[in-house]
Design a protein around this motif. Structure first.
Motif, PDB file in Angstrom:
ATOM      1  N   GLY A 407      72.358 -22.993  48.505  1.00 19.02           N
ATOM      2  CA  GLY A 407      71.820 -24.333  48.310  1.00 19.02           C
ATOM      3  C   GLY A 407      71.052 -24.823  49.517  1.00 19.02           C
ATOM      4  O   GLY A 407      70.953 -24.141  50.550  1.00 19.02           O
ATOM      5  N   PHE A 408      70.512 -26.028  49.390  1.00 19.66           N
ATOM      6  CA  PHE A 408      69.782 -26.648  50.487  1.00 19.66           C
ATOM      7  C   PHE A 408      70.762 -27.112  51.564  1.00 19.66           C
ATOM      8  O   PHE A 408      71.861 -27.579  51.264  1.00 19.66           O
ATOM      9  CB  PHE A 408      68.976 -27.844  49.967  1.00 19.66           C
ATOM     10  CG  PHE A 408      67.822 -27.451  49.092  1.00 19.66           C
ATOM     11  CD1 PHE A 408      66.606 -27.092  49.647  1.00 19.66           C
ATOM     12  CD2 PHE A 408      67.953 -27.430  47.713  1.00 19.66           C
ATOM     13  CE1 PHE A 408      65.536 -26.720  48.856  1.00 19.66           C
ATOM     14  CE2 PHE A 408      66.889 -27.061  46.899  1.00 19.66           C
ATOM     15  CZ  PHE A 408      65.673 -26.705  47.473  1.00 19.66           C
ATOM     16  N   PHE A 409      70.349 -26.980  52.797  1.00 12.77           N
ATOM     17  CA  PHE A 409      71.196 -27.420  53.899  1.00 12.77           C
ATOM     18  C   PHE A 409      71.441 -28.922  53.817  1.00 12.77           C
ATOM     19  O   PHE A 409      70.529 -29.709  53.568  1.00 12.77           O
ATOM     20  CB  PHE A 409      70.548 -27.075  55.244  1.00 12.77           C
ATOM     21  CG  PHE A 409      70.415 -25.598  55.494  1.00 12.77           C
ATOM     22  CD1 PHE A 409      71.538 -24.781  55.490  1.00 12.77           C
ATOM     23  CD2 PHE A 409      69.179 -25.028  55.736  1.00 12.77           C
ATOM     24  CE1 PHE A 409      71.427 -23.413  55.718  1.00 12.77           C
ATOM     25  CE2 PHE A 409      69.043 -23.671  55.962  1.00 12.77           C
ATOM     26  CZ  PHE A 409      70.166 -22.860  55.955  1.00 12.77           C
ATOM     27  N   GLY A 410      72.698 -29.300  54.005  1.00 10.84           N
ATOM     28  CA  GLY A 410      73.055 -30.706  53.950  1.00 10.84           C
ATOM     29  C   GLY A 410      74.537 -30.890  53.673  1.00 10.84           C
ATOM     30  O   GLY A 410      75.330 -29.938  53.752  1.00 10.84           O
ATOM     31  N   GLU A 411      74.904 -32.115  53.345  1.00  9.13           N
ATOM     32  CA  GLU A 411      76.289 -32.433  53.029  1.00  9.13           C
ATOM     33  C   GLU A 411      76.527 -32.309  51.525  1.00  9.13           C
ATOM     34  O   GLU A 411      75.658 -32.657  50.716  1.00  9.13           O
ATOM     35  CB  GLU A 411      76.619 -33.855  53.471  1.00  9.13           C
ATOM     36  CG  GLU A 411      76.605 -34.066  54.975  1.00  9.13           C
ATOM     37  CD  GLU A 411      77.755 -33.358  55.676  1.00  9.13           C
ATOM     38  OE1 GLU A 411      78.880 -33.393  55.131  1.00  9.13           O
ATOM     39  OE2 GLU A 411      77.529 -32.776  56.763  1.00  9.13           O
ATOM     40  N   TYR A 412      77.731 -31.830  51.168  1.00  9.83           N
ATOM     41  CA  TYR A 412      78.089 -31.626  49.765  1.00  9.83           C
ATOM     42  C   TYR A 412      79.431 -32.254  49.450  1.00  9.83           C
ATOM     43  O   TYR A 412      80.323 -32.322  50.299  1.00  9.83           O
ATOM     44  CB  TYR A 412      78.171 -30.121  49.452  1.00  9.83           C
ATOM     45  CG  TYR A 412      76.826 -29.448  49.334  1.00  9.83           C
ATOM     46  CD1 TYR A 412      76.269 -29.200  48.085  1.00  9.83           C
ATOM     47  CD2 TYR A 412      76.115 -29.078  50.467  1.00  9.83           C
ATOM     48  CE1 TYR A 412      75.030 -28.587  47.966  1.00  9.83           C
ATOM     49  CE2 TYR A 412      74.867 -28.476  50.363  1.00  9.83           C
ATOM     50  CZ  TYR A 412      74.337 -28.224  49.107  1.00  9.83           C
ATOM     51  OH  TYR A 412      73.103 -27.637  48.987  1.00  9.83           O
ATOM     52  N   GLU A 413      79.540 -32.703  48.211  1.00 15.10           N
ATOM     53  CA  GLU A 413      80.827 -33.127  47.683  1.00 15.10           C
ATOM     54  C   GLU A 413      81.316 -32.031  46.749  1.00 15.10           C
ATOM     55  O   GLU A 413      80.608 -31.628  45.823  1.00 15.10           O
ATOM     56  CB  GLU A 413      80.699 -34.441  46.924  1.00 15.10           C
ATOM     57  CG  GLU A 413      82.040 -34.963  46.414  1.00 15.10           C
ATOM     58  CD  GLU A 413      81.911 -36.308  45.724  1.00 15.10           C
ATOM     59  OE1 GLU A 413      82.142 -37.335  46.398  1.00 15.10           O
ATOM     60  OE2 GLU A 413      81.560 -36.306  44.526  1.00 15.10           O
ATOM     61  N   SER A 425      79.839 -29.315  54.859  1.00 15.64           N
ATOM     62  CA  SER A 425      78.462 -29.261  55.332  1.00 15.64           C
ATOM     63  C   SER A 425      77.950 -27.826  55.270  1.00 15.64           C
ATOM     64  O   SER A 425      78.592 -26.908  55.794  1.00 15.64           O
ATOM     65  CB  SER A 425      78.381 -29.784  56.766  1.00 15.64           C
ATOM     66  OG  SER A 425      77.080 -29.654  57.276  1.00 15.64           O
ATOM     67  N   LEU A 426      76.808 -27.674  54.621  1.00 16.03           N
ATOM     68  CA  LEU A 426      76.096 -26.395  54.623  1.00 16.03           C
ATOM     69  C   LEU A 426      75.021 -26.519  55.685  1.00 16.03           C
ATOM     70  O   LEU A 426      74.025 -27.227  55.501  1.00 16.03           O
ATOM     71  CB  LEU A 426      75.494 -26.118  53.252  1.00 16.03           C
ATOM     72  CG  LEU A 426      74.558 -24.904  53.119  1.00 16.03           C
ATOM     73  CD1 LEU A 426      75.228 -23.626  53.602  1.00 16.03           C
ATOM     74  CD2 LEU A 426      74.091 -24.754  51.681  1.00 16.03           C
TER      75      LEU A 426
END
Length: 439
Positions: A407-413, A425-426
Motif C-alpha cells: 500500500g501507500f506509505f502512511g498511517e493505517y487503521e 504505520s507503513l
C-alpha cells in the motif's frame, strides 16, 4: 471551445511517457509492503481472521498556506475554512514573516490574543489548529530580505546578523518541538535595488544555514526560491539555483531539502507564451532529475495555477493542469511535498478582499471561490489522495496468522474481525512487520 485548452497540449502529447514515469515512480517510491501477524493473548497465531486495512493518512505531504485561519470577515467563513482546510491538507505553511510577526521590536505576535494583522494569524493559533487536526506545521521563512521589519537598519550588517540570530534563537526555542521543517532562506536570487546589507553579503546562504543549524540541530532545514529561477532559467548543473546550493553545501551549509516554487502569475493574455516550460512535462522531469542529484528531498513549496475567472470551463482547465502536475510530482522519487498557496479566491496578497481585479486575486488561483464553495481543483486533490492514491483492503490470515499487503506509505487503521482496531504505520525505508496481540 475555450482557447485555453491549448495549454494542455504538451501534457496530452506526452501522456504515455508521463503515465509510465508516474506509475513506476509510485510503485518504487510511494508504496511498500507490510506484514502482520495476528496472535491471541497467549501468543498463538489466529488463522482465518478477517483483517480490514484502511489508510487514514499519507506520508507524502500535501497542503496549503494557512494565512486565512480565523481571518475572514464572518464566523461562517472562518468555520468553513477550518473544515475545508483539513479535508485536503496534511501540511500547513505558517507565516513567520518578520515584518508582520514583530512589527514592534521585542514584541512578537506569538499568542492567540496578539494584535491582528491581515493574512498573518498568530503562530500559536496556527500550531493549535494543526495539532488538533493532525496537520504538520511548516515554517516560512527565517531569512527573507523582503520582509525585514522597518525598525531594523538595513545598512548595518553586524546589527542585522545580531538581530537575525536573536530572532532565530527565540523562534527555535518556542517552536522547534512543534515544527519539523524550517525554510531558512527564501527568494535570494531576485535582482534587487533595495536589498539589505545581508542580502548583498557573499555569505548570505552559508551564514543563514549555519545560524539556523545552531538553534535547530534536529530539525530539517530547507532552501527555497522562486519559479523563474528554477523552471524557466534552467541549464542543468550550471543553473543559478543549482550552483548556489552546490556552493553553499561545499562551504558547510547543511541543506536538508530544496524548495521549488510554482506560481503561474502570468496574465491571461500571456499564459500560453509564458507557461511553455512550466507545462512541458519533459522539461519538468529534467529539472527534478537534476536537482535530485543533491540527494535531498525536493518540495513544491508554493503553487498557484490560475483559473482566471469563475467560468466553469476555466475552472475545469485549472483542475486538469493541476492533476497532471500533482501526478508528475507525486510520482517522482525525490519529491516529498506539494504545497498549494491560497486556498480561497479573493483573499490573496496585494489586493483588497473580494477585489478580483487586483494583486494575486486577479488569477482566481484558489481552490475555493470567494463564497467558499469548492472548485473542481479542490475535489481533484481530494480524489487523488483519498481514492486514487489510497489503500483499502480486506484479507484473511493464513494458518500461521500472517497477512500482508502492499500500500501507500502512511498511517493505517487495522480492524480485526470487526472487533479490535489498531493503528500502524507503513513507512518508507522501514521493515514494516508487526505482531498484533488481541485482547
Amino acid at each position: 471551445m475555450n482557447e485555453r485548452r491549448e495549454i494542455l497540449r504538451s501534457f496530452e502529447e506526452n501522456k504515455d511517457y508521463i503515465n509510465k514515469r508516474v506509475s513506476e515512480g509510485i510503485e518504487k517510491s510511494r508504496k511498500g509492503n507490510l506484514s502482520l501477524k495476528i496472535l491471541d493473548k497467549s501468543g498463538k497465531p489466529i488463522s482465518n481472521a478477517n483483517v480490514e486495512i484502511n489508510q487514514v493518512s499519507h506520508e507524502f505531504k500535501y497542503g496549503a498556506n494557512i494565512f486565512m485561519l480565523d481571518e475572514f470577515e464572518c464566523e461562517e467563513k472562518n468555520a468553513l475554512y477550518r473544515e475545508r482546510f483539513k479535508e485536503i491538507c496534511n501540511i500547513a505553511t505558517l507565516p513567520f514573516y518578520w515584518k508582520d510577526l514583530e512589527p514592534t521590536e521585542g514584541k512578537p505576535r506569538f499568542e492567540k490574543s496578539s494584535e491582528r494583522v491581515y493574512r498573518r494569524p498568530a503562530l500559536d493559533l496556527c500550531i493549535e489548529y494543526c495539532k488538533e487536526n493532525g496537520i504538520e506545521p511548516k515554517e516560512h521563512c527565517l531569512v527573507y530580505d523582503t520582509w525585514m521589519p522597518d525598525w531594523l537598519d538595513k545598512n548595518d550588517l553586524p546589527l542585522i546578523k545580531e538581530k537575525y540570530e536573536e530572532r532565530i534563537r527565540i523562534l527555535a526555542e518556542r517552536y522547534r518541538e512543534h515544527i519539523p521543517v524550517w525554510e531558512v532562506t527564501n527568494e535570494t536570487l531576485y535582482i534587487r535595488k533595495d536589498g539589505s546589507a545581508l542580502y548583498y553579503s557573499p555569505d548570505l546562504i552559508e551564514w543563514s544555514f549555519k545560524c539556523a543549524e545552531k538553534y535547530l540541530p534536529s530539525n530539517r532545514l530547507l532552501i527555497n526560491d522562486a519559479h523563474l529561477n528554477i523552471w524557466t532559467v534552467f541549464n542543468g548543473n550550471r543553473s543559478q539555483y543549482y550552483m548556489q546550493i552546490e556552493r553553499a553545501i561545499r562551504n558547510g551549509a547543511r541543506i536538508d531539502g530544496i524548495g521549488m516554487q510554482f506560481h503561474m502569475f502570468f496574465r491571461r493574455e500571456h499564459e500560453k507564451l509564458s507557461t511553455g516550460r512550466f507545462y512541458d512535462p519533459i522539461h519538468l522531469y529534467k529539472v527534478m532529475d537534476r536537482y535530485a542529484d543533491f540527494g535531498v528531498p525536493l518540495s513544491i513549496t508554493e503553487m498557484t495555477i490560475p483559473a482566471y475567472s469563475k467560468d466553469s470551463e476555466d475552472e475545469e482547465i485549472q483542475a486538469e493542469i493541476m492533476k497532471w502536475l500533482y501526478s508528475i510530482w507525486f510520482g517522482h522519487s525525490a519529491m516529498e511535498a506539494i504545497i498549494y498557496w491560497n486556498l480561497v479566491d479573493g483573499y490573496a496578497a496585494f489586493a483588497p478582499q473580494g477585489d478580483m481585479t487586483a494583486g494575486e486575486n486577479y488569477y482566481h488561483g484558489g481552490l475555493m471561490r470567494f463564497d467558499m464553495t469548492p472548485k473542481p481543483a479542490f475535489y481533484m486533490i481530494k480524489d487523488l489522495f483519498d481514492k486514487q492514491w489510497h489503500t483499502k483492503e480486506e484479507k484473511l490470515t493464513d494458518e500461521e496468522g500472517n497477512v500482508g499487503f502492499r500500500g501507500f506509505f502512511g498511517e493505517y487503521e487495522i480492524n480485526i474481525n470487526g472487533k479490535e482496531k489498531r493503528r500502524i504505520s507503513l513507512a518508507k525505508d522501514k521493515e514494516n512487520r508487526f505482531d498484533i496481540i488481541l485482547k
